[in-house]
Design a protein around this motif. Sequence first.
Motif, short mmCIF file in Angstrom:
data_model
loop_
_atom_site.label_atom_id
_atom_site.label_comp_id
_atom_site.label_asym_id
_atom_site.label_seq_id
_atom_site.Cartn_x
_atom_site.Cartn_y
_atom_site.Cartn_z
N LEU A 185 15.69 -51.58 17.76
CA LEU A 185 15.40 -52.98 17.46
C LEU A 185 15.46 -53.87 18.69
CD1 LEU A 185 17.26 -53.60 14.09
CD2 LEU A 185 14.92 -52.85 14.49
N GLY A 186 16.03 -53.39 19.80
CA GLY A 186 16.23 -54.26 20.95
C GLY A 186 17.48 -55.12 20.75
N GLU A 187 17.89 -55.80 21.82
CA GLU A 187 19.20 -56.46 21.78
C GLU A 187 19.26 -57.61 20.79
OE1 GLU A 187 20.92 -57.30 25.59
OE2 GLU A 187 19.90 -55.58 26.50
N ALA A 188 18.27 -58.54 20.88
CA ALA A 188 18.35 -59.76 20.08
C ALA A 188 18.36 -59.44 18.59
CB ALA A 188 17.19 -60.68 20.43
N LEU A 189 17.39 -58.64 18.16
CA LEU A 189 17.27 -58.31 16.75
C LEU A 189 18.50 -57.56 16.25
CD1 LEU A 189 15.10 -59.05 14.82
CD2 LEU A 189 14.00 -56.85 15.20
N SER A 190 19.06 -56.70 17.13
CA SER A 190 20.27 -55.96 16.75
C SER A 190 21.42 -56.91 16.47
CB SER A 190 20.67 -54.98 17.85
OG SER A 190 19.65 -54.03 18.04
N TRP A 191 21.54 -57.96 17.33
CA TRP A 191 22.59 -58.95 17.08
C TRP A 191 22.37 -59.66 15.75
CZ3 TRP A 191 26.98 -58.35 18.87
CH2 TRP A 191 27.23 -58.01 20.21
N VAL A 192 21.11 -59.98 15.46
CA VAL A 192 20.82 -60.65 14.19
C VAL A 192 21.28 -59.77 13.02
CG1 VAL A 192 18.98 -61.46 12.67
CG2 VAL A 192 18.88 -61.96 15.12
N VAL A 193 20.89 -58.47 13.09
CA VAL A 193 21.28 -57.56 12.01
C VAL A 193 22.80 -57.46 11.93
CG1 VAL A 193 21.25 -55.15 11.25
CG2 VAL A 193 19.16 -56.21 12.11
N GLY A 194 23.45 -57.34 13.11
CA GLY A 194 24.90 -57.21 13.14
C GLY A 194 25.59 -58.42 12.53
N ILE A 195 25.11 -59.61 12.88
CA ILE A 195 25.74 -60.83 12.36
C ILE A 195 25.51 -60.95 10.86
CG2 ILE A 195 25.60 -63.36 12.44
CD1 ILE A 195 25.14 -63.00 15.52
N LEU A 196 24.30 -60.62 10.41
CA LEU A 196 24.04 -60.64 8.97
C LEU A 196 24.98 -59.68 8.24
CD1 LEU A 196 20.13 -60.85 8.70
CD2 LEU A 196 21.83 -62.64 8.25
N ALA A 197 25.14 -58.48 8.83
CA ALA A 197 26.02 -57.49 8.20
C ALA A 197 27.45 -58.00 8.15
CB ALA A 197 25.95 -56.17 8.95
N ALA A 198 27.89 -58.66 9.24
CA ALA A 198 29.25 -59.19 9.28
C ALA A 198 29.44 -60.26 8.20
CB ALA A 198 29.55 -59.76 10.66
N ILE A 199 28.44 -61.13 8.07
CA ILE A 199 28.51 -62.17 7.03
C ILE A 199 28.58 -61.52 5.65
CG2 ILE A 199 27.21 -64.05 5.91
CD1 ILE A 199 26.13 -64.77 8.71
N ALA A 200 27.75 -60.49 5.45
CA ALA A 200 27.75 -59.80 4.16
C ALA A 200 29.12 -59.19 3.86
CB ALA A 200 26.67 -58.71 4.14
N ALA A 201 29.76 -58.62 4.91
CA ALA A 201 31.07 -58.00 4.70
C ALA A 201 32.09 -59.06 4.29
CB ALA A 201 31.51 -57.29 5.98
N VAL A 202 32.10 -60.19 4.99
CA VAL A 202 33.04 -61.26 4.67
C VAL A 202 32.77 -61.78 3.26
CG1 VAL A 202 33.78 -63.60 5.28
CG2 VAL A 202 33.36 -61.91 7.07
N TYR A 203 31.48 -61.96 2.94
CA TYR A 203 31.13 -62.44 1.62
C TYR A 203 31.62 -61.46 0.54
CZ TYR A 203 28.48 -63.64 -2.52
OH TYR A 203 28.15 -63.96 -3.80
N GLY A 204 31.46 -60.16 0.85
CA GLY A 204 31.89 -59.13 -0.11
C GLY A 204 33.36 -59.26 -0.44
N VAL A 205 34.19 -59.40 0.62
CA VAL A 205 35.63 -59.54 0.42
C VAL A 205 35.92 -60.80 -0.40
CG1 VAL A 205 37.83 -59.97 1.60
CG2 VAL A 205 36.22 -58.27 2.52
N TRP A 206 35.25 -61.90 -0.07
CA TRP A 206 35.48 -63.17 -0.73
C TRP A 206 35.06 -63.10 -2.20
CZ3 TRP A 206 32.07 -66.83 -2.89
CH2 TRP A 206 32.66 -68.07 -3.21
N ALA A 207 33.86 -62.50 -2.45
CA ALA A 207 33.35 -62.46 -3.82
C ALA A 207 34.26 -61.62 -4.72
CB ALA A 207 31.92 -61.90 -3.83
N ALA A 208 34.76 -60.50 -4.15
CA ALA A 208 35.64 -59.64 -4.95
C ALA A 208 36.90 -60.42 -5.33
CB ALA A 208 36.01 -58.39 -4.16
N ARG A 209 37.43 -61.21 -4.37
CA ARG A 209 38.63 -61.99 -4.63
C ARG A 209 38.37 -63.06 -5.70
NH1 ARG A 209 43.44 -63.07 -2.22
NH2 ARG A 209 44.28 -65.12 -2.64
N GLN A 210 37.24 -63.75 -5.56
CA GLN A 210 36.90 -64.79 -6.53
C GLN A 210 36.82 -64.22 -7.94
OE1 GLN A 210 36.79 -68.07 -6.05
NE2 GLN A 210 37.55 -67.41 -4.05
#
Lengths: 429, 257
Positions: A185-210
């Motif tokens: 994917l190249g550097e920039a797109l990889s960061w985008v994917v990584g950040i989206l994945a990180a947000i998804a992980a945080v959201y997952g933890v939060w949603a389970a708690r809610q």
Amino acid sequence: MSDASQATTQTKRSFVQSLELDMRLMGMIGAFILIAVAFNFITGGNFLSPRNIFNLTIQTVSVAIMATGMVFVIVTRHIDLSVGAVLAICSAIMAMTQARWLPGLGIDLGSPLIAPIAILIGLAVGTLIGAFNGWLIGYQGIPAFIVTLGGFLIWRYAGWYLTQGQTIAPLNETFILFGGSEGTLGEALSWVVGILAAIAAVYGVWAARQSRIRHEFPTKPLWAEFSLAGIAVVAILGFVATLNAYSIPKGKLRRMFEARGEVMPDGFTQGHGLPISVLILILVAVVMTIVARKTRLGRYIFATGGNPDAAELSGINTRLLTVKVFAIMGFLCALSAVVAQARLQSHANDIGTLDELRVIAAAVIGGTALSGGAGTIYGAILGALIMQSLTSGMGMVGVDSPLQNIVVGAVLVFAVWIDIQYRKRTGIK
Amino acid sequence: MTIDRSGTPLVEMRNMSISFGGINAVDDVSVDLYPGEVVGLLGHNGAGKSTLIKMLSGAYKPSGGQIFVDGNPVQIHSPRDARELNIETIYQTLALADNLDAASNLFLGRELISPLGFVDDAAMEAETRKIMGRLNPNFRKFAAPVSALSGGQRQSVAIARAVYFNARILIMDEPTAALGPHETQMVAELIQQLKAEGIGIFLIDHDVHAVMELCDRASVMKNGKLVGTVDIPDVTDDDLLSMIILGKKPGEDANAD
Ligand SMILES: Nc1ncnc2c1ncn2[C@@H]1O[C@H](COP(=O)(O)OP(=O)(O)OP(=O)(O)O)[C@@H](O)[C@H]1O
Ligand SMILES: [Mg+2]
């Protein structure tokens, strides 16, 4: 042991307990880290270099994809010995489609239609073969061991007849992107994917708690949730940073610029970033985990593995379920065939040889119980990664290949022994 | 309380037969059940009680006979068919998936689904907590797989599963076999309560005293055949015992064959 040290172990235990971590998962991650650090030490830092991590990842993908399907197969108390052979025939069909059959119809190898058509045909064939296996097992009552032992012999050599035993190359350019180093994917797109994945992980933890709060169930302490989310974010972004740190070789970069009709500026560098094949594996892992945990299909797979009679009496159609499980397995074999063939940039008749054993071993090392009813998708992927690390690590150290096989075999038996001891201790079935 | 048996029965199983490998496990047996009635099924081990009710719950296909629900002939080919007719069963073997938790077992085959189409574990756990609060208030192990439960706790999960889905016809195959005296008493009270709600219950039990106490009628089987069906108020414990052991109805000549 002194009182003081006992007190520390106790607080430590409650610390781990409040994280509610899966101990088996922790054990596997621990084993993996141990292996990685040991090889890194012996190879003087080469094992954990960005370049080797990149290679390790793309070598793991094909087996890991199939291992996720093998989890479902083994959880339902079956086995599939034919995955390497099914991979081979799917690969043969896709290679013939792009290099012979479609060009014969006037669509030449360079056409943008080639890759999608070849892949769709491959996936369809894999799914059909899997469904057929499942039908023989579920509706005709032939044991999975026999059906897939037969398939082990049949499908690879059916592929041989298709290609007349020839190695087929070159392949379509777009198709090759799915192999790994050619398609990143190249550097920039990889960061985008990584950040989206990180947000998804945080959201997952939060949603389970809610959801637990909404139903007034007990929740973990806040700091535990924060640590979990933190670990996930660091792991995801660290992985992306590592893959980005592995630069594309100068010569290849220059050719890429030339292909676009440009001249490469002096001192230009570019990291590989996430390979498309790894992205596919992540997607497979997410989808398979959701299927396992969040869908009726997954619930029925685990229920049937735990007690087939109870599943049947609860109105679950366990025969149709067997067809579905093997169809998924077949589909994943075909997907692995895309990745494996693209990585090797050719189809050879021995593609995927011994993969059935690697895939079963990955699932089993990852905690899938052969008695059925227990197993996780992430475990199987970690299992595949551990096996590949051992193999490549030993290769780097210069262990010759007979000894490599002996070690991998011993590790498989040892891992299952550990798992049995662990289950005995904790009283889990 | 007397049962009104003038209307159509809730269930009627007429001339049911089934054989396994040439052996008639159930041979031409007819039983029926009215709303609000508890019918006991008695007989020695291997008499065919479980096999008879498994034809009603869709686990076995009968080789002969017919089943009527509310007077209408019905075809029950699978457990799913039985569930659609509001026939719920507590099996002797409990039929739980050991590796799943109580909520997953309670809703197995009938999961609650979120708007996105995923299984809604939180909602199922909440419902399970509610019904278990009623049936077994001491039950706490909601997160553990049922393999980690005691025999009695497993039994209460199986009972909860049958009761939760508004059964009209309830089949209980030795529901108190694994229970202590206190829990047995709770099941007895539950049976009274369900009966008062107009549910019909087939109760298989080896305890003749319990049958005398809970049932309105009893059907006794021996070697796959129906010995007879009696009104509980008309018989004594000893009458039932001799039916089970000798295979004769009370008053019948024990020697006549
Ligand atoms: N699936 C089966 N295959 C073969 N034989 C069976 C099967 N199920 C039941 N039988 C036989 O049918 C007969 C009746 O069994 P059943 O389980 O109905 O007895 P039961 O009256 O419920 O006994 P218990 O009080 O011990 O539960 C037995 O001889 C048994 O061996
Ligand atoms: Mg029985």
